[in-house]
Scaffold this motif. Structure first.
Motif, PDB file in Angstrom:
ATOM      1  N   TRP A 191       5.457  14.891  -6.733  1.00 28.42           N
ATOM      2  CA  TRP A 191       5.186  14.892  -5.290  1.00 28.42           C
ATOM      3  C   TRP A 191       3.929  15.735  -5.096  1.00 28.42           C
ATOM      4  O   TRP A 191       3.902  16.919  -5.463  1.00 28.42           O
ATOM      5  CB  TRP A 191       6.350  15.478  -4.475  1.00 28.42           C
ATOM      6  CG  TRP A 191       5.991  15.623  -3.017  1.00 28.42           C
ATOM      7  CD1 TRP A 191       5.577  14.626  -2.180  1.00 28.42           C
ATOM      8  CD2 TRP A 191       5.966  16.827  -2.251  1.00 28.42           C
ATOM      9  NE1 TRP A 191       5.307  15.143  -0.934  1.00 28.42           N
ATOM     10  CE2 TRP A 191       5.539  16.495  -0.943  1.00 28.42           C
ATOM     11  CE3 TRP A 191       6.270  18.164  -2.534  1.00 28.42           C
ATOM     12  CZ2 TRP A 191       5.403  17.440   0.068  1.00 28.42           C
ATOM     13  CZ3 TRP A 191       6.145  19.102  -1.526  1.00 28.42           C
ATOM     14  CH2 TRP A 191       5.710  18.739  -0.238  1.00 28.42           C
ATOM     15  N   THR A 192       2.881  15.103  -4.622  1.00 28.82           N
ATOM     16  CA  THR A 192       1.583  15.773  -4.544  1.00 28.82           C
ATOM     17  C   THR A 192       0.961  15.536  -3.173  1.00 28.82           C
ATOM     18  O   THR A 192       0.410  14.466  -2.910  1.00 28.82           O
ATOM     19  CB  THR A 192       0.637  15.235  -5.649  1.00 28.82           C
ATOM     20  OG1 THR A 192       1.337  15.244  -6.900  1.00 28.82           O
ATOM     21  CG2 THR A 192      -0.612  16.090  -5.758  1.00 28.82           C
ATOM     22  N   ASP A 244       0.806  -1.230   0.000  1.00 26.36           N
ATOM     23  CA  ASP A 244       0.000   0.000   0.000  1.00 26.36           C
ATOM     24  C   ASP A 244       0.842   1.285   0.000  1.00 26.36           C
ATOM     25  O   ASP A 244       0.285   2.375  -0.008  1.00 26.36           O
ATOM     26  CB  ASP A 244      -0.963   0.079   1.198  1.00 26.36           C
ATOM     27  CG  ASP A 244      -1.987  -1.033   1.171  1.00 26.36           C
ATOM     28  OD1 ASP A 244      -2.277  -1.534   0.058  1.00 26.36           O
ATOM     29  OD2 ASP A 244      -2.467  -1.422   2.253  1.00 26.36           O
ATOM     30  N   HIS A 245       2.159   1.160   0.036  1.00 22.22           N
ATOM     31  CA  HIS A 245       2.974   2.382   0.147  1.00 22.22           C
ATOM     32  C   HIS A 245       4.064   2.511  -0.920  1.00 22.22           C
ATOM     33  O   HIS A 245       4.303   3.597  -1.427  1.00 22.22           O
ATOM     34  CB  HIS A 245       3.613   2.479   1.529  1.00 22.22           C
ATOM     35  CG  HIS A 245       2.603   2.642   2.618  1.00 22.22           C
ATOM     36  ND1 HIS A 245       1.946   3.819   2.838  1.00 22.22           N
ATOM     37  CD2 HIS A 245       2.115   1.750   3.503  1.00 22.22           C
ATOM     38  CE1 HIS A 245       1.096   3.667   3.840  1.00 22.22           C
ATOM     39  NE2 HIS A 245       1.166   2.413   4.254  1.00 22.22           N
ATOM     40  N   ALA A 290       3.010   6.000  -1.910  1.00 20.38           N
ATOM     41  CA  ALA A 290       1.791   6.575  -1.328  1.00 20.38           C
ATOM     42  C   ALA A 290       2.005   6.685   0.173  1.00 20.38           C
ATOM     43  O   ALA A 290       2.321   5.694   0.829  1.00 20.38           O
ATOM     44  CB  ALA A 290       0.593   5.683  -1.640  1.00 20.38           C
ATOM     45  N   THR A 291       1.892   7.868   0.710  1.00 18.87           N
ATOM     46  CA  THR A 291       2.029   8.058   2.153  1.00 18.87           C
ATOM     47  C   THR A 291       0.678   8.517   2.693  1.00 18.87           C
ATOM     48  O   THR A 291      -0.260   8.745   1.921  1.00 18.87           O
ATOM     49  CB  THR A 291       3.106   9.109   2.499  1.00 18.87           C
ATOM     50  OG1 THR A 291       2.541  10.417   2.418  1.00 18.87           O
ATOM     51  CG2 THR A 291       4.296   9.021   1.560  1.00 18.87           C
ATOM     52  N   SER A 292       0.593   8.700   4.007  1.00 15.06           N
ATOM     53  CA  SER A 292      -0.680   9.142   4.576  1.00 15.06           C
ATOM     54  C   SER A 292      -0.994  10.577   4.156  1.00 15.06           C
ATOM     55  O   SER A 292      -2.120  11.021   4.270  1.00 15.06           O
ATOM     56  CB  SER A 292      -0.625   9.042   6.101  1.00 15.06           C
ATOM     57  OG  SER A 292       0.514   9.725   6.566  1.00 15.06           O
ATOM     58  N   THR A 296       6.379   9.912  -7.236  1.00 18.38           N
ATOM     59  CA  THR A 296       6.941   8.987  -8.227  1.00 18.38           C
ATOM     60  C   THR A 296       8.439   9.257  -8.301  1.00 18.38           C
ATOM     61  O   THR A 296       8.857  10.411  -8.432  1.00 18.38           O
ATOM     62  CB  THR A 296       6.321   9.227  -9.618  1.00 18.38           C
ATOM     63  OG1 THR A 296       4.899   9.209  -9.495  1.00 18.38           O
ATOM     64  CG2 THR A 296       6.769   8.177 -10.614  1.00 18.38           C
ATOM     65  N   THR A 323      -1.809  15.489  -0.357  1.00 19.87           N
ATOM     66  CA  THR A 323      -3.244  15.219  -0.489  1.00 19.87           C
ATOM     67  C   THR A 323      -4.032  16.529  -0.607  1.00 19.87           C
ATOM     68  O   THR A 323      -3.813  17.456   0.175  1.00 19.87           O
ATOM     69  CB  THR A 323      -3.734  14.436   0.755  1.00 19.87           C
ATOM     70  OG1 THR A 323      -2.839  13.350   0.955  1.00 19.87           O
ATOM     71  CG2 THR A 323      -5.151  13.920   0.573  1.00 19.87           C
ATOM     72  N   ARG A 332       6.336   3.895  -7.193  1.00 13.93           N
ATOM     73  CA  ARG A 332       5.141   4.678  -6.865  1.00 13.93           C
ATOM     74  C   ARG A 332       5.033   4.669  -5.356  1.00 13.93           C
ATOM     75  O   ARG A 332       5.049   3.609  -4.728  1.00 13.93           O
ATOM     76  CB  ARG A 332       3.891   4.072  -7.484  1.00 13.93           C
ATOM     77  CG  ARG A 332       3.800   4.334  -8.938  1.00 13.93           C
ATOM     78  CD  ARG A 332       2.346   4.376  -9.441  1.00 13.93           C
ATOM     79  NE  ARG A 332       2.411   4.347 -10.890  1.00 13.93           N
ATOM     80  CZ  ARG A 332       2.115   3.298 -11.630  1.00 13.93           C
ATOM     81  NH1 ARG A 332       1.647   2.194 -11.067  1.00 13.93           N
ATOM     82  NH2 ARG A 332       2.259   3.347 -12.939  1.00 13.93           N
ATOM     83  N   SER A 387       0.683  12.237   1.095  1.00 10.25           N
ATOM     84  CA  SER A 387       1.085  12.635  -0.265  1.00 10.25           C
ATOM     85  C   SER A 387       1.314  11.411  -1.151  1.00 10.25           C
ATOM     86  O   SER A 387       1.352  10.274  -0.666  1.00 10.25           O
ATOM     87  CB  SER A 387       2.366  13.467  -0.216  1.00 10.25           C
ATOM     88  OG  SER A 387       3.445  12.685   0.245  1.00 10.25           O
ATOM     89  N   GLU A 388       1.480  11.700  -2.448  1.00 13.04           N
ATOM     90  CA  GLU A 388       1.873  10.669  -3.418  1.00 13.04           C
ATOM     91  C   GLU A 388       3.119  11.146  -4.139  1.00 13.04           C
ATOM     92  O   GLU A 388       3.293  12.362  -4.322  1.00 13.04           O
ATOM     93  CB  GLU A 388       0.772  10.489  -4.460  1.00 13.04           C
ATOM     94  CG  GLU A 388      -0.417   9.748  -3.939  1.00 13.04           C
ATOM     95  CD  GLU A 388      -1.464   9.573  -5.022  1.00 13.04           C
ATOM     96  OE1 GLU A 388      -1.249  10.034  -6.170  1.00 13.04           O
ATOM     97  OE2 GLU A 388      -2.491   8.975  -4.710  1.00 13.04           O
TER      98      GLU A 388
END
Ligand SMILES: O=P(O)(O)OC[C@H]1O[C@H](O)[C@H](O)[C@@H](O)[C@@H]1O
Length: 307
Positions: A51-52, A16-17, A33-35, A40, A54, A31, A37-38
């Motif tokens: 880096w995005t 999941d991360h 995924a953090t609590s 690549t 949420t 890829r 942000s996302e």
């Protein structure tokens, strides 16, 4: 030997991360995924292309026309520049034929570690040992590491160790392409009073007088002896950039002037980014004693704009 997707997923995936992918031939990416942000991250160049946090739009600009191919620099995100910045110069200050901005951004780095923090941040570590290419360019005895901490903030650090018997001279930089709504509306805070070499004007040394910098034309400035934090005031948010171990800040935008010479930029790309770069170059290039280590890092966070 390069790491295969299967090996990487077996040893370094975090359910999941963190997962590994090869959407473009020869270009392995993570890829993340953090609590909060996302992101690549490509192994080539230890290159973060997204880096995005949420609820936000992407903080990094990636050109829709960028090459995503082995050996080609990626246009956008955060190119890691090492061991020289810009063209390479010899002892007589003559530019010599070598890859622009060093070999690190077009070399596949080795993944060393992935880790999920109890607070939800993801940590990634990559290394860049000497190889045939670096040796052919005169860099044989060094160890370079990139550490990323990805969450509500982005923290990244480069560490260089001289493993040779002679002093090692190098430059380094994070050539960050920050996404902005409209370059003409942006105000950049943090450069006031600094001396810069104006690359557009024969490298003449000038002093930044205004406290808020506006982009009104093509810009290519190397601000030396400054470790100041910077803030990008965009239309709806502020991007705060702190740095440590970096004495140079470079700002760059190609405007309509240089864009036609950069085939990996779209015609209007220049309106959507500014490069604000944590660097050690020119007056601030690093000389490392044998056995010594040097670190440079930057931390980026966002706030909503208050007017
Ligand atoms: O086109 P690149 O090799 O990625 O370089 C893009 C730019 O990088 C830096 O900001 C330099 O100061 C510029 O002189 C250069 O044009």
């Amino acid at each position: 030997m390069s790491q295969t997707i299967a090996e990487l997923n077996e040893h370094f995936a975090i359910r999941d991360h963190v997962t590994f992918h090869e959407d473009e031939p020869g270009m392995v990416k993570l890829r993340i995924a953090t609590s909060a942000s996302e992101a690549t991250l490509y192994l080539q160049g230890a290159h973060l292309t997204q880096w995005t946090p949420t609820g936000q739009s992407p903080v990094l600009y990636l050109s829709p026309k960028s090459a995503l191919a082995p050996g080609k620099p990626i246009r956008g995100g955060i190119p890691v520049l090492f061991p020289w910045f810009g063209p390479r110069w010899n002892a007589d200050a003559v530019a010599v034929t070598s890859p622009m901005h060093g070999f690190a951004r077009v070399t596949v780095w080795t993944l060393e570690r992935t880790h999920l923090d109890p607070n939800g941040d993801v940590h990634i570590t990559l290394s860049l040992p000497p190889d045939e290419t670096s040796r052919s360019l005169g860099y044989d005895h060094f160890a370079t590491k990139m550490d990323f901490r990805i969450g509500a903030e982005l923290h990244m650090a480069i560490t260089v160790t001289n493993r040779g018997a002679e002093p090692m001279v190098f430059e380094e930089g994070f050539h960050t392409y920050f996404a902005v709504d409209d370059v003409k509306e942006v105000l950049l805070d943090g450069l006031r009073g600094s001396t810069y070499l104006d690359k557009r004007d024969d490298m003449i040394r000038k002093v930044q007088r205004e406290s808020l910098f506006r982009f009104t034309r093509d810009v290519d400035q190397v601000h030396v002896k400054t470790a100041e934090a910077l803030t990008i005031h965009d239309t709806n948010r502020q991007i705060h950039i702190a740095k440590e171990g970096s004495q140079t800040t470079v700002i760059w935008n190609p405007w309509t002037v240089l864009t036609p010479g950069l085939p990996d930029l779209a015609e209007d790309s220049w309106t959507h980014f500014i490069c604000v770069e944590a660097v050690n170059a020119m007056d601030d290039r690093i000389t490392l004693a044998p056995g010594a280590t040097h670190g440079m890092s930057t931390t980026v966070r966002l706030t909503d704009k208050k007017r």
